[in-house]
Design a protein around this motif. Structure first.
Motif, PDB file in Angstrom:
ATOM      1  N   LYS A   1      -3.863  -1.484  -7.407  1.00  0.00           N
ATOM      2  CA  LYS A   1      -5.036  -0.870  -6.738  1.00  0.00           C
ATOM      3  C   LYS A   1      -5.046   0.619  -7.050  1.00  0.00           C
ATOM      4  CE  LYS A   1      -5.393  -0.415  -2.084  1.00  0.00           C
ATOM      5  NZ  LYS A   1      -5.432   1.050  -1.926  1.00  0.00           N
TER       6      LYS A   1
ATOM      7  N   ASP B   1      -0.244  -0.516  -4.814  1.00  0.00           N
ATOM      8  CA  ASP B   1      -0.987   0.728  -5.059  1.00  0.00           C
ATOM      9  C   ASP B   1      -0.372   1.505  -6.208  1.00  0.00           C
ATOM     10  OD1 ASP B   1      -3.252   1.215  -3.515  1.00  0.00           O
ATOM     11  OD2 ASP B   1      -2.070   1.668  -1.732  1.00  0.00           O
TER      12      ASP B   1
ATOM     13  N   GLY C   1       0.822  -1.207   0.000  1.00  0.00           N
ATOM     14  CA  GLY C   1       0.000   0.000   0.000  1.00  0.00           C
ATOM     15  C   GLY C   1       0.854   1.255   0.000  1.00  0.00           C
ATOM     16  N   ASP C   2       0.264   2.351  -0.515  1.00  0.00           N
ATOM     17  CA  ASP C   2       1.006   3.610  -0.421  1.00  0.00           C
ATOM     18  C   ASP C   2       0.969   4.146   1.014  1.00  0.00           C
ATOM     19  OD1 ASP C   2      -1.604   4.433  -0.433  1.00  0.00           O
ATOM     20  OD2 ASP C   2      -1.418   5.816  -2.128  1.00  0.00           O
ATOM     21  N   SER C   3       0.299   3.404   1.910  1.00  0.00           N
ATOM     22  CA  SER C   3       0.400   3.697   3.341  1.00  0.00           C
ATOM     23  C   SER C   3       1.854   3.587   3.796  1.00  0.00           C
ATOM     24  CB  SER C   3      -0.483   2.747   4.163  1.00  0.00           C
ATOM     25  OG  SER C   3      -0.194   1.398   3.824  1.00  0.00           O
TER      26      SER C   3
END
Ligand code: KIV
Length: 283
Positions: free
Chosen positions: A115, A85, A45-47
């Motif tokens: 995503k 992502d 994720g880009d988290s």
């Protein structure tokens, strides 16, 4: 040995009421441990911008960041379906731009799917990616790349018109060919309706109990120095932050007090080598 899931296997899991487990991972050890724990899907994720790189939002995350972290995850989780992502503004400008960026992440990141955040407004891009043979996971509700547009990290679906928009977005993404949709920070009631109306799996985060799968951020559930672990929708499964801080603290104390290293941590030379060395020094 664990076998990598496919998008058709995930569709079947929804039909059979078999929940899909998803966790984020951003490097070799986290992905290795997630795979060993039999996770179904790993999300790069880009988290990672928040929990690994220390940014306030996901907006500064670049394609190169995603590729770099995806490669490490892919080296570790060779039997797990990996989704990466597409970062902020790397899609949605033109279809050509979206396709070029997607190709880079797929080819250099070695992931199985991408995503994208957004609803109806990105469906042309989703169609282009799916048409190019790239599996796409949608992401609706609280879409962190739009945090400033949404005026903060707020639960979605409570205001007049929001629920209808969420459902319309989900249906549009499904029609565009998405194989699954993340629903983030949406009321349980709305997420339930969306999950019932779609034939593709929904993956919830802060979206209640009825989604077809759940995703959480690695650093959040392990309290691994994450800024987010106090969030209501996060369940803590271990407090790694405390364990690691205490362990490093003990190491510091041992070094300062001479308790480390001991003889057992040291290497010894044969005596004649030492004698020669002293001899040389005396010359
Ligand atoms: O970037 C991410 O980790 C995500 C999850 C929170 C779904 O998009």
């Amino acid at each position: 040995m664990k076998k990598r899931l496919t998008i058709s296997a995930m569709a079947k899991m929804k039909q059979e009421g078999n929940p899909i487990s998803v966790i984020t991972a951003y490097d070799y050890p986290s992905a290795k441990l997630a795979e060993e724990a039999a996770i179904d899907v790993i999300l790069v994720g880009d988290s990672l911008g928040n929990v690994v790189l220390g940014y306030d939002t996901t907006i500064p995350v670049t394609i190169d960041d995603i590729v770099y972290h995806s490669r490490a995850v892919a080296r570790a989780a060779t039997n797990t379906f990996i989704v990466a992502d597409m970062p902020f503004m790397t899609y949605g400008i033109s279809k050509e731009h979206t396709l070029i960026n997607a190709a880079k992440i797929m080819q250099e990141g070695h992931v199985q799917a991408l995503k994208l955040e957004g609803g109806i407004e990105i469906t042309e891009h989703v169609k282009a990616l799916v048409g190019a043979g790239i599996p796409v996971m949608g992401h609706i509700g609280l879409t962190p790349q739009a945090v400033h547009q949404l005026s903060g990290y707020k639960v979605q679906g409570k205001l007049e018109g929001e629920a209808k928009k969420l459902l319309d977005d989900a249906i549009a993404l499904q029609e565009a060919g998405a194989f699954a949709i993340v629903i983030e920070l949406v009321t349980e009631q709305i997420a339930t309706i969306i999950s019932q109306k779609l034939h593709i799996p929904t993956i919830g985060i802060g979206a209640g109990r009825s989604c077809d799968g759940q995703v959480l951020v690695y650093h959040d559930i392990l309290q691994y120095s994450s800024p987010n672990y106090a969030k209501k929708f996060v369940k803590t499964y271990a407090n790694l932050g405390e364990i690691i801080r205490n362990a490093i603290g003990e190491y510091v104390t041992d070094v300062k007090s001479g308790q480390f290293p001991q003889e057992e941590h040291s290497f010894q030379s044969p005596n004649h080598n030492i004698d020669n060395l002293y001899g040389n020094q005396d010359k």
